[in-house]
Structures are given as structure tokens and as C-alpha cells.
Scaffold this motif. Structure first.
Motif, PDB file in Angstrom:
ATOM      1  N   VAL A   1      50.338  37.575  42.217  1.00  8.47           N
ATOM      2  CA  VAL A   1      51.098  38.972  40.824  1.00  8.47           C
ATOM      3  C   VAL A   1      50.507  40.268  41.896  1.00  8.47           C
ATOM      4  CG1 VAL A   1      49.705  39.653  38.878  1.00  8.47           C
ATOM      5  CG2 VAL A   1      49.709  37.674  39.753  1.00  8.47           C
ATOM      6  N   THR A   2      51.489  41.226  41.311  1.00  8.11           N
ATOM      7  CA  THR A   2      51.646  42.391  41.744  1.00  8.11           C
ATOM      8  C   THR A   2      51.034  42.895  41.191  1.00  8.11           C
ATOM      9  OG1 THR A   2      53.360  42.125  43.973  1.00  8.11           O
ATOM     10  CG2 THR A   2      52.728  44.563  42.327  1.00  8.11           C
ATOM     11  N   VAL A   3      50.001  44.185  40.572  1.00  8.93           N
ATOM     12  CA  VAL A   3      50.244  45.070  39.772  1.00  8.93           C
ATOM     13  C   VAL A   3      50.924  46.821  40.516  1.00  8.93           C
ATOM     14  CG1 VAL A   3      47.763  46.767  39.021  1.00  8.93           C
ATOM     15  CG2 VAL A   3      47.857  44.132  39.624  1.00  8.93           C
ATOM     16  N   PRO A   4      51.188  46.925  38.670  1.00  8.65           N
ATOM     17  CA  PRO A   4      52.319  47.923  39.045  1.00  8.65           C
ATOM     18  C   PRO A   4      51.344  49.615  39.211  1.00  8.65           C
ATOM     19  CG  PRO A   4      52.978  47.347  36.655  1.00  8.65           C
ATOM     20  CD  PRO A   4      52.114  46.819  38.061  1.00  8.65           C
TER      21      PRO A   4
ATOM     22  N   TYR B   1      49.857  52.839  44.037  1.00 10.12           N
ATOM     23  CA  TYR B   1      49.478  52.024  45.189  1.00 10.12           C
ATOM     24  C   TYR B   1      49.825  50.337  45.173  1.00 10.12           C
ATOM     25  CZ  TYR B   1      47.027  56.019  46.797  1.00 10.12           C
ATOM     26  OH  TYR B   1      46.833  57.879  46.930  1.00 10.12           O
ATOM     27  N   ARG B   2      50.202  49.884  46.057  1.00 11.98           N
ATOM     28  CA  ARG B   2      50.975  48.618  46.061  1.00 11.98           C
ATOM     29  C   ARG B   2      48.984  47.567  45.799  1.00 11.98           C
ATOM     30  NH1 ARG B   2      54.940  44.686  47.479  1.00 11.98           N
ATOM     31  NH2 ARG B   2      53.637  42.946  47.746  1.00 11.98           N
ATOM     32  N   LEU B   3      48.588  46.599  45.098  1.00  7.72           N
ATOM     33  CA  LEU B   3      47.512  45.509  44.358  1.00  7.72           C
ATOM     34  C   LEU B   3      48.223  44.633  44.796  1.00  7.72           C
ATOM     35  CD1 LEU B   3      45.307  45.456  44.451  1.00  7.72           C
ATOM     36  CD2 LEU B   3      44.886  46.499  42.368  1.00  7.72           C
TER      37      LEU B   3
ATOM     38  N   SER C   1      42.149  39.666  46.142  1.00  6.51           N
ATOM     39  CA  SER C   1      43.505  40.979  46.663  1.00  6.51           C
ATOM     40  C   SER C   1      43.109  42.102  47.571  1.00  6.51           C
ATOM     41  CB  SER C   1      42.388  42.100  45.189  1.00  6.51           C
ATOM     42  OG  SER C   1      41.171  42.810  46.190  1.00  6.51           O
ATOM     43  N   SER C   2      44.582  42.733  47.866  1.00  3.08           N
ATOM     44  CA  SER C   2      45.016  43.265  48.935  1.00  3.08           C
ATOM     45  C   SER C   2      43.972  44.728  49.315  1.00  3.08           C
ATOM     46  CB  SER C   2      46.235  43.956  48.876  1.00  3.08           C
ATOM     47  OG  SER C   2      46.226  44.615  48.082  1.00  3.08           O
ATOM     48  N   SER C   3      43.176  45.088  48.687  1.00  5.02           N
ATOM     49  CA  SER C   3      42.382  46.705  47.779  1.00  5.02           C
ATOM     50  C   SER C   3      41.140  46.171  47.477  1.00  5.02           C
ATOM     51  CB  SER C   3      42.995  47.733  48.077  1.00  5.02           C
ATOM     52  OG  SER C   3      43.874  48.126  48.274  1.00  5.02           O
ATOM     53  N   ALA C   4      40.011  46.759  47.984  1.00  6.06           N
ATOM     54  CA  ALA C   4      38.624  45.992  46.894  1.00  6.06           C
ATOM     55  C   ALA C   4      39.127  46.945  45.469  1.00  6.06           C
ATOM     56  CB  ALA C   4      37.800  47.093  48.000  1.00  6.06           C
TER      57      ALA C   4
END
Length: 83
Positions: A4-7, A10-12, A37-40
Motif C-alpha cells: 500500500v502506497t500512501v500519497p 514523500y513515498r511511504l 513501513s518503508s519509513s519510521a
């Protein structure tokens, strides 16, 4: 694996969802949805923004798709837990 990509600026992305069982305050096991997740992301940021539903069981030989009219039970949101 679903992603799932959150608009946003930054790409999350969120991947790898799985269910684990954790003891609650009464020492009883309860299911907890864990994902990567790709970031904290702070617990306070995501708390209350994730929804999950417990879908009804479906027989293996049932080829009908599950639709929006199928009865579902919303899962209770749990308080974020620090590890």
C-alpha cells in the motif's frame, strides 16, 4: 505480497502484514496486526487511521467473490504498543 502506497510529499509504503498474538492487560492472547513501513511512523501518527475487518469464513469450493454487501465485522482498534 500486497503493498500500500500512501500519497504525499514523500513515498511511504506498507508491506508484509501479518497477525501475531500478544497478551493483553488481563494476560489473555489477542490478535494484533503487524506490518512493515518503508519509513519510521510514530504510533500517534497512525493510531486511529488503520481499519481492518474480520471477513466471514468462505468454503474452499465457494467460487463466488466476496462483495461489499457481504456481512463483515469491524475489528476493534487496539492502542498502539511500543516494542
Amino acid at each position: 505480497m500486497a503493498e500500500v502506497t500512501v500519497p504525499g510529499r514523500y513515498r511511504l509504503t506498507f508491506t508484509g502484514a501479518e497477525v501475531s498474538f500478544v497478551d493483553n492487560e488481563r494476560g489473555e492472547p489477542e490478535p494484533v496486526l503487524m506490518f512493515s513501513s518503508s519509513s519510521a511512523v510514530a504510533d500517534e501518527t497512525i493510531a486511529g487511521k488503520v481499519q481492518a475487518w474480520l471477513l466471514p469464513e468462505k468454503a474452499q469450493d465457494d467460487t463466488r467473490p466476496i462483495t461489499a454487501t457481504t456481512s463483515t465485522t469491524p475489528c476493534s482498534p487496539a492502542a498502539p504498543r511500543s516494542t
